[in-house]
Design a protein around this motif. Structure first.
Motif, short mmCIF file in Angstrom:
data_model
loop_
_atom_site.label_atom_id
_atom_site.label_comp_id
_atom_site.label_asym_id
_atom_site.label_seq_id
_atom_site.Cartn_x
_atom_site.Cartn_y
_atom_site.Cartn_z
N MET A 151 0.83 -1.21 0.00
CA MET A 151 0.00 0.00 0.00
C MET A 151 0.87 1.26 0.00
SD MET A 151 -3.07 -0.98 -0.32
CE MET A 151 -3.75 0.68 -0.19
N ASN A 152 2.01 1.19 0.64
CA ASN A 152 2.98 2.29 0.60
C ASN A 152 3.35 2.58 -0.85
OD1 ASN A 152 5.05 4.11 1.17
ND2 ASN A 152 6.44 2.56 1.96
N ALA A 153 3.60 1.52 -1.62
CA ALA A 153 3.95 1.70 -3.04
C ALA A 153 2.79 2.30 -3.82
CB ALA A 153 4.37 0.36 -3.63
N ILE A 154 1.58 1.81 -3.57
CA ILE A 154 0.41 2.38 -4.26
C ILE A 154 0.31 3.88 -3.95
CG2 ILE A 154 -2.11 2.51 -4.11
CD1 ILE A 154 -2.27 -0.43 -4.39
N ALA A 155 0.58 4.25 -2.71
CA ALA A 155 0.50 5.67 -2.33
C ALA A 155 1.46 6.51 -3.15
CB ALA A 155 0.79 5.83 -0.84
N HIS A 156 2.65 5.98 -3.43
CA HIS A 156 3.60 6.71 -4.27
C HIS A 156 3.00 6.96 -5.66
CE1 HIS A 156 6.35 6.09 -1.12
NE2 HIS A 156 6.95 5.01 -1.54
N CYS A 157 2.33 5.94 -6.20
CA CYS A 157 1.74 6.07 -7.54
C CYS A 157 0.61 7.09 -7.55
CB CYS A 157 1.21 4.72 -8.00
SG CYS A 157 2.46 3.46 -8.30
N VAL A 158 -0.25 7.02 -6.54
CA VAL A 158 -1.37 7.96 -6.47
C VAL A 158 -0.86 9.39 -6.44
CG1 VAL A 158 -3.31 8.75 -5.06
CG2 VAL A 158 -2.91 6.29 -5.36
N GLU A 159 0.12 9.62 -5.59
CA GLU A 159 0.65 10.98 -5.43
C GLU A 159 1.33 11.46 -6.72
OE1 GLU A 159 0.16 12.79 -2.39
OE2 GLU A 159 2.16 13.15 -1.60
N ALA A 160 1.99 10.55 -7.44
CA ALA A 160 2.67 10.93 -8.68
C ALA A 160 1.68 11.40 -9.74
CB ALA A 160 3.49 9.75 -9.21
N VAL A 197 -6.41 11.02 1.84
CA VAL A 197 -5.86 12.05 0.97
C VAL A 197 -6.45 11.93 -0.43
CG1 VAL A 197 -3.77 13.00 -0.06
CG2 VAL A 197 -3.75 12.27 2.32
N THR A 198 -6.67 10.70 -0.88
CA THR A 198 -7.30 10.50 -2.19
C THR A 198 -8.69 11.13 -2.21
OG1 THR A 198 -6.05 8.45 -2.53
CG2 THR A 198 -8.03 8.76 -3.87
N LEU A 235 -9.48 2.03 -2.27
CA LEU A 235 -8.24 1.90 -1.50
C LEU A 235 -8.55 1.46 -0.07
CD1 LEU A 235 -6.45 5.13 -2.77
CD2 LEU A 235 -5.70 2.78 -3.18
N PHE A 236 -9.58 2.03 0.52
CA PHE A 236 -10.01 1.64 1.86
C PHE A 236 -10.38 0.16 1.90
CE2 PHE A 236 -13.11 1.39 5.34
CZ PHE A 236 -12.49 2.12 6.35
N ASP A 237 -11.10 -0.29 0.88
CA ASP A 237 -11.53 -1.70 0.82
C ASP A 237 -10.33 -2.63 0.62
OD1 ASP A 237 -14.15 -0.92 1.17
OD2 ASP A 237 -14.63 -0.97 -0.97
N LEU A 238 -9.34 -2.18 -0.15
CA LEU A 238 -8.14 -2.99 -0.33
C LEU A 238 -7.40 -3.13 1.00
CD1 LEU A 238 -6.23 -4.59 -2.12
CD2 LEU A 238 -5.18 -2.44 -2.86
#
Length: 358
Positions: A169-178, A264-265, A295-298
């Motif tokens: 999920m940390n990695a997904i957060a990087h993608c979302v922010e990018a 944040v999303t 994201l919450f459900d994941l």
């Protein structure tokens, strides 16, 4: 098409099962002398085993890496590298170990061979972070970008589920922010969307079927794209909040990212509908307004901790966190106010399902 600037970060990537067997030959190819093997205390045994395998290529082991890279640890690592006449470092581990290697490189210029054993993505970025007196400072410098990265999913089959999930999920957060970064560009956005898609389809299996190499490979592939995306563009509100919560309250890095990213999303959905729409598409939901919930459900599906209170934060800390996070805010597509951030933190503290804020 909007105007944009694209800067590609240099680096060599080796990906695939069994590729950790190339560590020695890659150290030789770097032509930087003997390597100091870095590790956390819990990975000390594995680090010494690798050092023994490297023989004369190893300068020794420094096994005191800790999360958020306290300045005292960084100084001790630099002293160890100098004392052992190391010309480069090997960081086998997660963000704590790679962060220490970056701190050493920032001060000494010693190149890094990174062998990630989590999905943090730090190995693909020129971003460093140091914590001093409870405040985490970050910056960018090409010196800290690892020279070579070896991605071997075989090294992650023993990663426990409670680490695998938040790390992904940390990695997904990087993608979302990018996707909504101030200097976002179409090349990185393609990579970030694909990173979310790869992790989103594989992370639950990686958590629940520990030795599923296909799931581990997909998640690791997504993490590579996530790190590359974050490394090429700027950070925004999500990372500011996570740096605040981690550096000032000593909360665990990946778990904080996991909890915060849905909120944040939701916060940015109306201000960055195209970017959040791509998040939704990658996660298999129809509307941008559904991305935060997906994201919450994941998080729920992987059994992650869902509240800041579970990480040890107290309700009394929320005001201080809101003050720190809004004092020198990062860029964000939606304006940041102390009131709105305090409300976001309260939702994350209690684990309420995120709602798109009007």
């Amino acid at each position: 098409m909007h105007p944009f600037v694209y800067n590609a970060n240099p680096g060599r990537v080796i990906f695939g099962p069994g590729s950790h067997s190339l560590i020695a030959s890659e150290i030789q190819a770097m032509n930087a002398g003997k390597a100091l093997v870095l590790a956390t205390p819990s990975q000390s045994e594995a680090a010494h085993r690798l050092s023994d395998q490297l023989g004369e290529l190893s300068a020794g082991v420094f096994d005191q890496a800790v999360m958020h890279v306290p300045i005292e640890t960084a100084k001790a690592g630099i002293e160890a590298a100098d004392k052992m006449n190391a010309g480069c470092t090997i960081a086998v581990g997660g963000g704590s170990t790679i962060g220490l290697a970056k701190a050493i490189a920032l001060e000494t210029g010693k190149p890094i061979l990174a062998v990630p054993t989590t999905y943090a993505g730090s190995e693909m970025t020129p971003i460093w972070g140091l914590t001093e007196e409870g405040v985490k400072t970050t910056g960018r410098d090409p010196k800290v970008l690892p020279r070579t990265v070896i991605y071997d999913p075989e090294l992650l089959v023993t990663l426990p589920d409670f680490i695998t999930g938040p790390s992904g999920m940390n990695a997904i957060a990087h993608c979302v922010e990018a996707l909504y970064a101030e200097n976002a560009n179409p090349i990185i956005s393609m990579m970030a969307e694909e990173g979310i898609r790869a992790i989103g389809r594989s992370l639950e299996n990686a958590v629940k079927q520990q030795e599923d190499i296909a799931a581990r490979s997909d998640t690791l592939y997504g993490a590579w794209l996530a790190g590359a995306s974050l490394g090429a563009v700027g950070m925004a509100l999500h990372h500011k909040l996570c740096h605040t919560l981690g550096g000032s309250f000593n909360l665990p890095h990946a778990e904080v990212h996991t909890i915060i990213i849905p909120y944040v999303t939701a916060y940015n959905t109306l201000a960055a509908p195209d970017a959040i729409g791509r998040v939704a598409k990658a996660l298999g939901v129809e509307k941008s307004e559904d991305a935060a919930g997906a994201l919450f459900d994941l998080n729920t599906a992987i059994g992650a901790k869902m509240t800041l209170s579970e990480l040890g934060m107290t309700e009394a800390d929320l005001d201080k966190a809101a003050d720190i996070a809004t004092r020198n805010p990062y860029y964000n597509p939606r304006p940041i106010t102390r009131e709105s951030i305090r409300r976001l933190l309260d939702d994350a503290f209690h684990g309420r399902r995120p709602n798109v804020d009007q």
